[in-house]
Design an enzyme around this catalytic site. Structure first.
Site, PDB file in Angstrom:
ATOM      1  CD  GLN A 136      -2.774   1.078   2.753  1.00  0.00           C
ATOM      2  OE1 GLN A 136      -2.345   0.561   3.967  1.00  0.00           O
ATOM      3  NE2 GLN A 136      -3.761   1.200   2.675  1.00  0.00           N
ATOM      4  N   GLY A 137       0.346   1.669  -1.232  1.00  0.00           N
ATOM      5  CA  GLY A 137       1.655   3.164  -1.605  1.00  0.00           C
ATOM      6  C   GLY A 137       0.712   4.047  -0.781  1.00  0.00           C
ATOM      7  CE1 TYR A 138      -4.397   3.237  -0.943  1.00  0.00           C
ATOM      8  CE2 TYR A 138      -5.661   4.375   1.103  1.00  0.00           C
ATOM      9  CZ  TYR A 138      -5.108   3.860  -0.333  1.00  0.00           C
ATOM     10  OH  TYR A 138      -6.440   3.409  -1.044  1.00  0.00           O
ATOM     11  CB  SER A 171       2.822  -3.012   5.908  1.00  0.00           C
ATOM     12  OG  SER A 171       2.841  -2.034   6.767  1.00  0.00           O
ATOM     13  CD  GLU A 253      -5.431  -0.325   6.048  1.00  0.00           C
ATOM     14  OE1 GLU A 253      -6.028   0.834   5.505  1.00  0.00           O
ATOM     15  OE2 GLU A 253      -3.861  -0.200   6.985  1.00  0.00           O
TER      16      GLU A 253
HETATM   17  C1  LIG Z   1       3.264  -0.870  11.032  1.00  0.00           C
HETATM   18  C2  LIG Z   1       2.621   0.686  10.499  1.00  0.00           C
HETATM   19  C3  LIG Z   1       2.615   0.035   8.836  1.00  0.00           C
HETATM   20  C4  LIG Z   1       2.023   0.930   8.832  1.00  0.00           C
HETATM   21  N1  LIG Z   1       1.539   0.261   7.055  1.00  0.00           N
HETATM   22  C5  LIG Z   1       1.146   1.213   5.836  1.00  0.00           C
HETATM   23  C6  LIG Z   1       1.550   1.020   4.790  1.00  0.00           C
HETATM   24  O1  LIG Z   1       1.165  -0.021   4.180  1.00  0.00           O
HETATM   25  N2  LIG Z   1       1.079   1.843   3.802  1.00  0.00           N
HETATM   26  C7  LIG Z   1       0.870   3.009   3.932  1.00  0.00           C
HETATM   27  O2  LIG Z   1       0.386   3.590   3.198  1.00  0.00           O
HETATM   28  N3  LIG Z   1       0.920   3.722   5.596  1.00  0.00           N
HETATM   29  C8  LIG Z   1       1.518   2.896   6.426  1.00  0.00           C
HETATM   30  N4  LIG Z   1       1.612   2.716   7.620  1.00  0.00           N
HETATM   31  C9  LIG Z   1       0.973   4.993   8.018  1.00  0.00           C
HETATM   32  C10 LIG Z   1      -0.036   4.461   8.760  1.00  0.00           C
HETATM   33  O3  LIG Z   1      -1.190   4.870   7.729  1.00  0.00           O
HETATM   34  C11 LIG Z   1      -0.264   5.997   9.227  1.00  0.00           C
HETATM   35  O4  LIG Z   1       1.539   6.132  10.122  1.00  0.00           O
HETATM   36  C12 LIG Z   1      -0.787   6.873   9.780  1.00  0.00           C
HETATM   37  O5  LIG Z   1      -1.812   7.143   9.080  1.00  0.00           O
HETATM   38  C13 LIG Z   1      -0.771   8.507  10.437  1.00  0.00           C
HETATM   39  O6  LIG Z   1       0.399   8.874  10.393  1.00  0.00           O
HETATM   40  P1  LIG Z   1       1.581   9.489  10.453  1.00  0.00           P
HETATM   41  O7  LIG Z   1       2.225   7.922  10.814  1.00  0.00           O
HETATM   42  O8  LIG Z   1       2.186  10.170   9.731  1.00  0.00           O
HETATM   43  O9  LIG Z   1       0.655   9.749  12.375  1.00  0.00           O
HETATM   44  P2  LIG Z   1       0.143  11.961  12.897  1.00  0.00           P
HETATM   45  O10 LIG Z   1      -0.405  12.481  11.412  1.00  0.00           O
HETATM   46  O11 LIG Z   1       1.493  13.027  11.980  1.00  0.00           O
HETATM   47  O12 LIG Z   1      -0.185  12.135  13.934  1.00  0.00           O
HETATM   48  C14 LIG Z   1       0.194  11.716  14.589  1.00  0.00           C
HETATM   49  C15 LIG Z   1      -0.921  12.404  16.013  1.00  0.00           C
HETATM   50  O13 LIG Z   1      -1.944  12.804  15.868  1.00  0.00           O
HETATM   51  C16 LIG Z   1      -2.659  12.880  15.260  1.00  0.00           C
HETATM   52  N5  LIG Z   1      -4.022  13.335  14.450  1.00  0.00           N
HETATM   53  C17 LIG Z   1      -3.404  13.696  13.311  1.00  0.00           C
HETATM   54  N6  LIG Z   1      -4.810  14.675  13.051  1.00  0.00           N
HETATM   55  C18 LIG Z   1      -5.273  14.843  13.724  1.00  0.00           C
HETATM   56  C19 LIG Z   1      -6.676  15.292  13.732  1.00  0.00           C
HETATM   57  N7  LIG Z   1      -6.783  15.943  13.384  1.00  0.00           N
HETATM   58  N8  LIG Z   1      -7.056  15.704  15.201  1.00  0.00           N
HETATM   59  C20 LIG Z   1      -6.567  14.445  16.170  1.00  0.00           C
HETATM   60  N9  LIG Z   1      -5.261  13.879  15.650  1.00  0.00           N
HETATM   61  C21 LIG Z   1      -4.861  13.961  15.087  1.00  0.00           C
HETATM   62  C22 LIG Z   1      -2.899  11.374  15.178  1.00  0.00           C
HETATM   63  O14 LIG Z   1      -4.215  10.448  14.932  1.00  0.00           O
HETATM   64  C23 LIG Z   1      -2.067  10.806  15.425  1.00  0.00           C
HETATM   65  O15 LIG Z   1      -1.915  10.428  17.784  1.00  0.00           O
HETATM   66  C24 LIG Z   1       1.531   2.085   8.194  1.00  0.00           C
HETATM   67  C25 LIG Z   1       2.331   2.432  10.077  1.00  0.00           C
HETATM   68  C26 LIG Z   1       2.606   1.762  10.925  1.00  0.00           C
HETATM   69  C27 LIG Z   1       3.348   2.426  12.336  1.00  0.00           C
END
Ligand SMILES: Cc1cc2nc3c(=O)[nH]c(=O)nc-3n(C[C@H](O)[C@H](O)[C@H](O)COP(=O)(O)OP(=O)(O)OC[C@H]3O[C@@H](n4cnc5c(N)ncnc54)[C@H](O)[C@@H]3O)c2cc1C
Lengths: 403, 356
Positions: A136-138, A171, A253
């Site tokens: 998943q390239g999101y 992932s 998902e």
């Molecule tokens: C083990 C693992 C596997 C993953 N696998 C994939 C994958 O295969 N493909 C892919 O594309 N992505 C993947 N991800 C990425 C995942 O989707 C992102 O980590 C997730 O969307 C959160 O983004 P961020 O890490 O940038 O955190 P941030 O968005 O920076 O968030 C940090 C904190 O702020 C909070 N927050 C953010 N915005 C708000 C708001 N508006 N109101 C309240 N709180 C808020 C969040 O909930 C979080 O607690 C994976 C992540 C992990 C940890």
């Protein structure tokens, strides 16, 4: 009294059950009994044994790994009731479903809905046979919760796109054959400038760097795209429809993270039973540690109502045709409870439940520690708990944005 | 923050500067990478001892500075902030046992060595994976101690064990009849199961019937001080991150849901600090130690648990990486939560001490 239709349905179901049993008797190898479906998971390199391969191929040929998907694309073409029979009969003999991964859980259902005929014919059958791994390239460094902020750009070069940018937390990226990606095709509109593109991971210009997690494993990667040529035929939907399609995929998902077999499987053994093997019981077989007993019961009652909620939501969403926003409730709840369970396991086992390595810890004790750490991610990926709360508050409850 | 004397403030600032400059988390990474069972840097501990930190609770007559438990707690807290791996905590706990129960000769023999850092000591009580000081099978006969202790912290670096037997606490030198089996826990520090097989033992005959409980209360308090430092560091790290990270064209710090989360944690942290500092002060005042040590460790468990989970959650994906430091705190947090009394144990103890 049963109507004629009902008794016909029963007769058919019985016949189908017999068919499944015969298939299992003929194809399921004893030595795989009770083995987990590791290879079909999201991560782990392909290192199938010959026996595992034969089992995957047998199930893949029938399409029973993706039982309700249409037969014409390699699925099982089964009704829900029949799919349940497959599941039940597999479980009875300790057989796992060897077909899995993101292709099955997220991408396939989405492509079946939004892909064109050629794309479905090209991509669904290999998923049904478990031959192709998808990632998943999101997410990108600056597009996590704010997914629509993605900047990876796909430039229109006439007959193909040229893709440049960086994805992160991909992932299984290091093991995947293909990637379903959200890319930007228009910088002038945040949401309408996003497109849904399929990228070969072995195309020139794709580079992955594994990232080590706190659990000590490296199941995800940074993924870099440098002048990667992608045929136009790999665009799903139209340019600019990527946000709609991408969000649909996220609903799948979420449903899978919360309702999926992983969580249900995890609960095979009650915490109470585990606690009895670590702590003392009194004369009636009750846990002697009443504080712990209370905590476990409190947890298991809530877990029970989660399973009921998940089942009810599944039935309701089937009646309405497809996944829905209740997936946010389930995702949030299921992940929180599974984290709580991991924490409780530590409390039950004490320091024996915090082992990192060494034979003095059993395999399951060590695995549960890694699982506890890895599980912290479940409230972050697939839309964090905070984002699920926003979805529930705004889309489900109609509460307003800060004005 | 407790009202500190000028000396205490100097001590705290010194510890803070040293931890920040000489012992940042990257030093712990080196210790982890080296993979030695001892799991701390001996040179770093020698420096700490040279600065007098190993002798803070030890009387001047025995080579210490007699600054007391609040002062010791200040140093341990600062070291906790950077996850400094050292036997300071274990040695201080052991020193308190000798202080409370040792004869003049025992004090004269061991306390100067502990204060100077020449010797490292540790307390060995529990015989299973849970804190259970009433379930002790270790026995002494004819001056020889036999029994098995589980998950003894800093066992590898220790020259001296303070061992709980059925009839009291004993000093046991590391030597014949003392066998270590390393236990690698998730925090990657030094732990071992220790088998004592007829090891020469010297009883701590003073301190009365409550000696073991009194020592355990000091262990709980100093552990809680380390946990306080960890909680504070995690809180600060998370707050900083929320003030930097932009999503949805805004700082994460601008989201009310997160503001309230941090406000709640801030409130919890205030509770934890009050409880821990009051407990340390109770030892210095010699009054109400049992109850306040129980409250301190219970609050430390509760609050660090919450903060360590939220720190990961609020960092998002980056918090899940080994390259980032948050995970180290989480792992250490759970180990300390389970040491010298889990939350369940401490609640039970609190109720018992309160007479219900
Ligand atoms: C083990 C693992 C596997 C993953 N696998 C994939 C994958 O295969 N493909 C892919 O594309 N992505 C993947 N991800 C990425 C995942 O989707 C992102 O980590 C997730 O969307 C959160 O983004 P961020 O890490 O940038 O955190 P941030 O968005 O920076 O968030 C940090 C904190 O702020 C909070 N927050 C953010 N915005 C708000 C708001 N508006 N109101 C309240 N709180 C808020 C969040 O909930 C979080 O607690 C994976 C992540 C992990 C940890």
């Amino acid at each position: 009294m049963a109507t004629q239709l009902e008794s016909e349905a029963h007769a058919n179901a019985d016949a189908f059950r017999t068919e499944v049993r015969q298939f299992l008797a003929a194809n399921f190898p004893e030595d795989l009994k009770g083995k987990g479906n590791l290879l079909a998971g999201l991560d782990g390199p392909t290192s199938e044994t010959a026996v595992q391969q034969r089992w995957r191929e047998a199930v893949g040929e029938r399409g029973w790994g993706t039982p309700t998907w249409p037969k014409e694309y390699g699925g099982g073409g089964l009704t829900r009731a029949e799919a349940r029979i497959v599941e039940q009969e597999f479980a009875k003999v300790g057989a796992y479903n060897p077909i899995g991964g993101m292709g099955v859980l997220m991408f396939g259902p989405t492509l079946l809905e939004y892909g064109n005929e050629m794309q479905k014919r090209a991509h669904i059958p290999p998923i049904c046979r478990g031959e192709i791994r998808w990632c998943q390239g999101y997410s990108e460094p600056n597009a996590g919760s704010d997914l629509a902020n993605i900047q990876t750009f796909a430039a229109d070069m006439g007959d193909h796109y040229l893709v440049n940018g960086q994805k992160t937390w991909t992932s299984g990226g290091q093991w995947a054959d293909k990637c379903f990606a959200l890319v930007r095709t228009d910088r002038s509109d945040k949401h309408k400038g996003i497109s849904f593109l399929l990228i070969d991971m072995d195309a020139p210009g794709v580079e992955v760097r594994p990232i080590t997690m706190i659990s000590g494993t490296s199941p995800f990667c940074e993924t870099f795209f440098t002048d990667v040529k992608v045929p136009k035929a790999n665009l799903v939907g139209k340019e600019g429809e990527g946000w709609t399609i991408g969000k649909r995929l996220l609903q799948h998902e979420r449903t899978n993270i919360s309702g999926g077999g992983r969580l249900a499987g995890m609960m095979d053994q009650s915490l109470g039973d585990i606690a009895k093997t670590y702590g003392e019981t009194d004369g009636d077989g009750a846990l002697a540690d009443k504080v712990l007993r209370d905590r476990i019961a409190d947890f298991e009652i809530r877990w029970n109502s989660f399973l009921l909620t998940a089942r009810r939501a599944l039935e309701e969403s089937k009646a309405q045709g497809g996944v829905s926003e209740i997936s946010s409730v389930l995702k949030k709840l299921g992940t929180r409870l599974s984290q709580e369970r991991s924490e409780l396991l530590i409390v039950i086992r004490g320091l024996q439940g915090l082992g990192w390595e060494g034979d003095a810890f059993s395999e399951s004790e060590r695995e549960d520690v890694r699982g506890w750490l890895f599980g912290k991610a479940s409230t972050i990926y697939g839309g964090s708990t905070e984002i699920q709360n926003n979805i529930i508050a705004k889309r489900v409850l109609g509460m307003l944005d800060h004005q | 923050m407790a009202v500190l004397s000028e000396e205490q403030e100097m001590l705290r600032n010194m510890a803070r500067n040293w931890a920040t400059n000489e012992s940042p988390v990257s030093e712990f990474r080196k210790v982890r990478a080296a993979g030695e069972p001892q799991a701390y840097n001996s040179a770093a501990y020698a420096m700490m001892a040279q600065m007098g930190w190993a002798g803070i609770i030890i009387p001047e007559a025995h080579g210490g500075s007699d600054f007391g438990f609040l002062s010791a707690g200040l140093v341990v807290e600062e070291l906790g902030k950077t996850l400094t791996a050292s036997p300071l905590l274990a040695t201080s706990i052991a020193a308190s046992a000798i202080l409370l129960g040792g004869s003049d000769a025992q004090k004269a023999k061991w306390l100067p060595r502990l204060a100077s850092g020449e010797s490292v000591a540790t307390l060995a009580v529990d015989e299973g994976a849970h804190h259970h000081p009433l379930a002790i099978g270790t026995i002494v006969s004819g001056g020889r101690l036999s029994g098995r202790k589980a998950f003894v912290p800093e066992a590898h670096g220790a020259n001296l064990f303070i061992v709980a037997a059925r009839d009291g606490l004993y000093l046991v030198d590391k030597g014949d009849g003392v066998l270590l089996a390393t236990r690698r826990l998730t925090d990657q520090r030094s732990y071992a199961d220790v088998a004592f097989e007829g090891a020469a033992a010297d009883k701590l005959a003073g301190g009365g019937d409550s000696l073991l409980d009194d020592v355990l209360d000091r262990a709980r308090l100093l552990t809680a001080a380390e946990m306080l430092g960890m909680a504070q560091a995690l809180f600060d790290m998370t707050l900083d991150y929320l003030k930097q990270r932009v999503q949805f064209d805004q700082l994460l710090a601008s989201f009310q849901a997160l503001q309230h989360r941090m406000a709640d944690l801030f409130t919890d942290l205030a509770q934890m600090r009050s409880a821990v500092e009051a407990g340390l002060q109770a030892v210095d005042a010699g009054f109400g130690v049992a109850r306040s040590a129980t409250v301190a460790k219970a609050e430390a468990n509760r609050v660090l648990h919450a903060i360590s989970n939220q720190a990961i959650q609020l960092h998002g994906g980056i918090g899940m990486t080994d390259e980032y430091n948050v995970g180290f705190y989480l792992k250490r947090a759970r180990v300390l939560e389970a040491s010298w009394g889990s939350s369940g144990y401490l609640r039970d103890r609190f109720a018992a001490l309160s007479g219900y």
